[in-house]
Scaffold this motif. Structure first.
Motif, mmCIF file in Angstrom:
data_model
loop_
_atom_site.group_PDB
_atom_site.id
_atom_site.type_symbol
_atom_site.label_atom_id
_atom_site.label_comp_id
_atom_site.label_asym_id
_atom_site.label_seq_id
_atom_site.Cartn_x
_atom_site.Cartn_y
_atom_site.Cartn_z
ATOM 1 N N LEU A 372 -77.395 -63.162 6.167
ATOM 2 C CA LEU A 372 -77.855 -64.142 7.144
ATOM 3 C C LEU A 372 -79.245 -63.834 7.698
ATOM 4 O O LEU A 372 -79.866 -64.682 8.331
ATOM 5 N N SER A 387 -82.623 -65.299 11.720
ATOM 6 C CA SER A 387 -81.588 -65.761 10.797
ATOM 7 C C SER A 387 -82.121 -66.885 9.922
ATOM 8 O O SER A 387 -82.898 -67.734 10.391
ATOM 9 N N THR A 453 -71.521 -64.598 10.193
ATOM 10 C CA THR A 453 -71.754 -64.998 8.810
ATOM 11 C C THR A 453 -70.462 -65.470 8.162
ATOM 12 O O THR A 453 -70.418 -66.529 7.511
#
Length: 464
Positions: A372, A387, A453
């Motif tokens: 991520l 991210s 995630t």
């Protein structure tokens, strides 16, 4: 944080029913209210339920010496008893304000020997931007009033400073902003540079863009350039090597004042009293500061400017500098700043911040390997994790994923506070941070990112 089972007169309910917080997000606030903080000590905060959190945000980039210092409380109490307030306008001063002005002149680089006290960073920047016009007018250049800033910059929340800044998400249609006489250049973010460019080429392009703007607008209309040495709320943007010095050199050639917005970077955040000259080789005409000036114990800001600017404004002795605040030079706030600086000096916190900050960088770097995470960046004690949906293309997740807030919520549940900003999780812990505390931040944040995630994948979000 879910609303606790409270009575109407409890703190959570009082806040929920009556408070408008800075940057309130109305939907979540109406549903969840606020996390009520009860006390703080060192790098830690406790909520009203007794849960402890390591505050990796450092309050708001500001709790540099840590919370709960008895000598700070005593210095504040002593000054409040001796002289709680004094008029600071025109030709009155007080002991703490005079001593602090002299101390800041000692610490600031070059000939920055003059100080204007404000209530915080926004008012320091607001005053600096207006001083640009005053200075050039006093020199016989009344049209040289324009200000150049950068995209995705943050310089405060007054009408003028929010117009000068241009951070993603800060501009909303419900407000109006000053547009004439303010220009914005490309954000110097190496991570988001064009794919075909090296970092050096990107730097060349940014400097050329500034030169082109001056040629188009006219140097006789541009009075100042403002830059955070490291763009803080805009995403911990460390510019390309040599960028700031080259931009400063452009300013020198065109008689443009260089304002270094060091509201975040001053007083130890990256291991220096001030970052502009020590870290980036730039001698500003004006430095704006706040936050670490008192380590958040009391509100105070300071605009520090050169003798050259003073001499121009004071020439002839007939002008008035018609700007000020009731709480300028507040004796109790200035006493707090003096004690804060004394603690930083006595405990060697600049060197400690540089040392533990390097360890912080090393421990956070491996997070870039997580699916991520697109980028881990920053310097010393100001870092962030960005991210992305795709590490190769650097494409962002859709806003509804809300991944940074979800990461901070999970971390909060494990006793760690990080700050979500857009697609970033930002950290600016106190200068007293220890290596074991760094380990806790890195390990806890990794767990939070992994958990979010997994949740995103289960919900159907595609991660490349």
């Amino acid at each position: 944080m879910a609303a606790p089972n409270t009575l109407p007169n409890d703190l959570w309910q009082m806040d929920h029913d009556h408070a408008l917080h800075p940057w309130t997000n109305f939907g979540p606030f109406e549903k969840q209210g606020s996390l009520v903080i009860a006390r703080g000590e060192g790098c830690y905060l406790w909520d009203q339920g007794g849960q402890r959190y390591l505050d990796a945000v450092g309050g708001m980039w500001c709790t540099n010496i840590g919370l709960g210092r008895k000598e700070m409380a005593q210095a504040i109490a002593d000054q409040a008893e001796t002289l709680a307030f004094a008029n600071y306008f025109v030709d009155m001063t007080n002991g703490p304000a005079a001593r602090l002005a002299a101390k800041l002149a000692e610490l600031a680089p070059g000939d920055l020997n003059r100080v204007f006290f404000t209530t915080g960073g926004s008012t320091a920047v607001d005053t600096a931007v207006r001083m640009v016009s005053y200075y050039h007018h006093a020199r016989g250049n009344p049209e040289k009033t324009g200000i150049v800033a950068r995209e995705n910059s943050y310089h405060g929340s007054t009408y003028l400073t929010q117009s000068v800044g241009k951070r993603n998400g800060d501009r909303v249609e419900e407000f109006r902003y000053k547009e004439d006489g303010i220009w914005h250049l490309t954000c110097p973010n190496p991570y988001r540079r064009p794919a075909h460019m090296t970092e050096a080429q990107f730097c060349d392009d940014l400097v050329a863009e500034f030169e082109a703007l001056i040629a188009r607008v006219g140097a006789d209309r541009i009075g100042g350039f403002i830059a955070e040495p490291i763009q803080a709320s805009g995403g911990i943007i460390i510019p390309p090597e040599g960028y700031l010095r080259r931009m400063w050199q452009v300013c020198q050639r065109h008689d443009i004042l260089f304002i270094a917005d060091e509201v975040v970077t001053a007083f130890g955040r990256i291991g220096h009293w001030f970052a502009s000259l020590s870290e980036f080789g730039v001698q500003p005409d004006i430095i704006t500061s706040a936050k670490g000036l008192t380590s958040g114990y009391l509100p105070l800001g300071a605009m520090i400017f050169s003798d050259r600017i003073w001499d121009v404004m004071a020439e002839g002795g007939q002008r008035w500098f018609t700007s000020g605040l009731t709480y300028s030079g507040h004796p109790v706030s200035c006493a707090a700043a003096l004690k804060n600086i004394e603690i930083i000096e006595r405990e060697g916190l600049l060197a400690h911040a540089a040392s533990v900050g390097s360890y912080f960088e090393d421990r956070m770097a491996p997070l870039a390997d997580l699916p991520l995470v697109g980028n881990v960046r920053g310097k010393k004690l100001m870092l962030c994790v960005e991210s992305v949906a795709d590490k190769h293309t650097k494409a962002l997740l859709p806003d509804e994923a809300n991944e940074s807030k979800r990461i901070s919520d999970v971390a909060e549940g494990m006793g760690l506070l990080v700050r979500p900003i857009g697609h970033l999780n930002v950290m600016s812990p106190p200068l007293i941070l220890t290596e074991p505390q760094v380990d806790f931040i890195a390990e806890t944040l990794e767990k939070a990112i992994r958990r979010v995630t997994d949740d995103l994948v289960r919900e159907g979000f595609r991660l490349g």
